[in-house]
Design a protein around this motif. Structure first.
Motif, PDB file in Angstrom:
ATOM      1  N   ALA A  94       0.770  -1.250   0.034  1.00 28.63           N
ATOM      2  CA  ALA A  94       0.012   0.052   0.001  1.00 28.63           C
ATOM      3  C   ALA A  94       0.739   1.148  -0.150  1.00 28.63           C
ATOM      4  O   ALA A  94       0.712   2.171  -0.658  1.00 28.63           O
ATOM      5  N   ASP A 139      -5.687   0.765   3.112  1.00 31.78           N
ATOM      6  CA  ASP A 139      -7.063  -0.070   2.740  1.00 31.78           C
ATOM      7  C   ASP A 139      -6.208  -1.522   2.421  1.00 31.78           C
ATOM      8  O   ASP A 139      -6.042  -2.053   1.409  1.00 31.78           O
ATOM      9  N   ARG A 173      -1.881   2.885  -1.970  1.00 38.92           N
ATOM     10  CA  ARG A 173      -3.125   2.662  -1.673  1.00 38.92           C
ATOM     11  C   ARG A 173      -3.532   2.894  -0.428  1.00 38.92           C
ATOM     12  O   ARG A 173      -3.700   2.059   0.446  1.00 38.92           O
ATOM     13  N   LEU A 174      -3.549   4.174   0.141  1.00 40.68           N
ATOM     14  CA  LEU A 174      -3.703   4.606   1.309  1.00 40.68           C
ATOM     15  C   LEU A 174      -4.971   5.474   1.587  1.00 40.68           C
ATOM     16  O   LEU A 174      -5.413   6.286   0.429  1.00 40.68           O
ATOM     17  N   GLY A 175      -5.712   5.529   2.497  1.00 40.63           N
ATOM     18  CA  GLY A 175      -6.964   6.149   2.662  1.00 40.63           C
ATOM     19  C   GLY A 175      -6.741   7.506   3.630  1.00 40.63           C
ATOM     20  O   GLY A 175      -5.472   7.984   3.674  1.00 40.63           O
ATOM     21  N   LYS A 176      -7.739   7.873   4.123  1.00 42.39           N
ATOM     22  CA  LYS A 176      -7.701   9.126   4.900  1.00 42.39           C
ATOM     23  C   LYS A 176      -6.588   8.960   6.077  1.00 42.39           C
ATOM     24  O   LYS A 176      -6.537   7.952   6.833  1.00 42.39           O
ATOM     25  N   ALA A 230      -8.658  -3.452  -0.434  1.00 46.61           N
ATOM     26  CA  ALA A 230      -8.135  -3.183  -1.770  1.00 46.61           C
ATOM     27  C   ALA A 230      -6.800  -3.325  -2.099  1.00 46.61           C
ATOM     28  O   ALA A 230      -6.611  -3.851  -3.348  1.00 46.61           O
ATOM     29  N   THR A 231      -5.872  -3.333  -1.231  1.00 49.14           N
ATOM     30  CA  THR A 231      -4.298  -3.877  -1.466  1.00 49.14           C
ATOM     31  C   THR A 231      -4.466  -5.300  -1.836  1.00 49.14           C
ATOM     32  O   THR A 231      -3.677  -5.695  -2.575  1.00 49.14           O
ATOM     33  N   LYS A 279      -4.114   5.780   6.326  1.00 48.11           N
ATOM     34  CA  LYS A 279      -4.341   4.401   7.000  1.00 48.11           C
ATOM     35  C   LYS A 279      -4.407   3.502   5.540  1.00 48.11           C
ATOM     36  O   LYS A 279      -4.953   3.872   4.445  1.00 48.11           O
TER      37      LYS A 279
END
Length: 361
Positions: free
Chosen positions: A283, A296, A288-291, A299-300, A294
């Motif tokens: 990630a 994910d 592939r990082l969220g807010k 998805a990763t 963080k």
């Protein structure tokens, strides 16, 4: 300390064991009604899971019909120069003819794919010439979901008569839901009359041409072996929403570690048995990082699985190929007869799990 890969994968007792849907059952019933008009059955299996992608339902429903077994996605199971497994698999099916087809259209693999498709076409042309029919030779292609039937049909049509795609294909199973009408893949003698002399000679005696009937993939009503379910899910025979992606990615990591830990070396400092550690590394490397940065993980995990499916994270077989492999598999099936009741129970369990997940969201 030297890295030690896991010798076995943890128990999967609560894993869903079925993906036998309504269109699988109706498709199988329709296939039976068509058999009297079919000259040859082409059964497709995924080369990465030569034993697990075998469906006993076809053995029972299509029994007595002449057959050709085609292993698809050969290029995703290892280098073409390594033909040891091919030789053993061909012995499993003797005297039934067995062929291997590459699916990749990547640069460098196109020549190999064309050659493998042409070998199948040559076999089918010879088969038709030995059984001349004015109305044409009819073939039925069968196999597990997403095993590559429609891709094979499109390739045979493109190489056989130079026509474009006719069957829809996709990364998820269930694209083909109905049995189609026959699609011409080899020209008739009349068609060949307008071609060059070499083509006239090639298609002499082929009668009305060769037509291939596409069918929906048919899953096993119940999969007694949990690891077999994981293998089929990783190879795309089961929708990605049925089994948690992180669990699938963990099972993939287990196999990658037994094959070559260097395949994911760019994402983590060293080999690992911890899927979360690997997914976090992927990630961060791929964004592939969220807010709040963080990870994910779901998805990763899907990204990692797709990368393997495309051949970019190792090309290997999940099933062990040995001289006695098919015999052992068939003996095991005698005590594991696919049950529709088990399939219905498994489907109820899947619906309950989905409801739980929605409630937790």
């Amino acid at each position: 300390m030297a890295f030690v890969p896991r010798a076995a994968f943890p128990s999967l007792s609560h894993l869903p064991r079925s993906y036998f849907l309504g269109h699988h059952k109706s498709g199988l019933q329709k296939m039976k009604t068509l058999l009297s008009t079919i000259d040859l059955v082409i059964e497709c299996r995924d080369y990465r899971v030569p034993l697990t992608s075998r469906n006993p339902l076809f053995e029972a429903s299509l029994e007595g019909k002449e057959r050709l077994v085609v292993y698809t996605k050969r290029d995703l199971g290892g280098p073409p120069r390594d033909s040891h497994n091919e030789g053993i698999i061909a012995k499993w099916h003797n005297p039934t003819p067995t062929m291997f087809v590459s699916n990749s259209s990547e640069e460098g693999a196109e020549t190999s794919r064309k050659k493998s498709v042409q070998r199948v076409l040559d076999f089918l042309r010879d088969h038709a010439q030995q059984r001349w029919k004015l109305v044409g030779h009819r073939l039925l292609v069968v196999g597990m979901p997403n095993v590559g039937k429609s891709t094979l049909l499109n390739a045979l049509r493109a190489h056989g008569i130079g026509k474009g795609k006719v069957a829809k294909t996709g990364a998820q199973p269930g694209v083909t839901r109905k049995i189609g009408s026959g699609v011409k893949i080899i020209p008739s003698e009349d068609d060949a009359e307008s071609m060059d002399e070499a083509s006239k000679r090639r298609y002499k005696g082929v009668g009305g041409g060769v037509y291939l009937v596409d069918t929906p993939g048919v899953f096993i009503p119940y999969v007694p072996d949990a690891e077999a379910m994981m293998k089929l899910a990783l190879c795309g025979s089961v929708k990605d929403s049925i089994i948690p992606p992180v669990m699938l990615a963990d099972y993939l990591l287990y196999h990658i570690n037994l094959f070559d830990t260097k395949l994911y070396a760019e994402y983590v400092p060293g080999p690992t048995n911890d899927i979360v550690e690997l997914l976090e590394g992927i990630a961060r490397k791929t964004g592939r990082l969220g807010k709040g940065g963080k990870v994910d993980t779901e998805a990763t995990a899907l990204w990692m699985i797709q990368k393997w499916r495309n051949g970019a994270m190792g090309r290997f077989l999940f099933d062990k190929v040995s001289e006695e492999g098919l015999v052992v598999s068939k003996l095991a099936e005698k005590d594991m007869v696919p049950s529709l009741n088990q399939a219905r129970k498994a489907q109820r369990e899947i619906r309950r799990e989905r409801s739980k997940m929605r409630g937790q969201a």
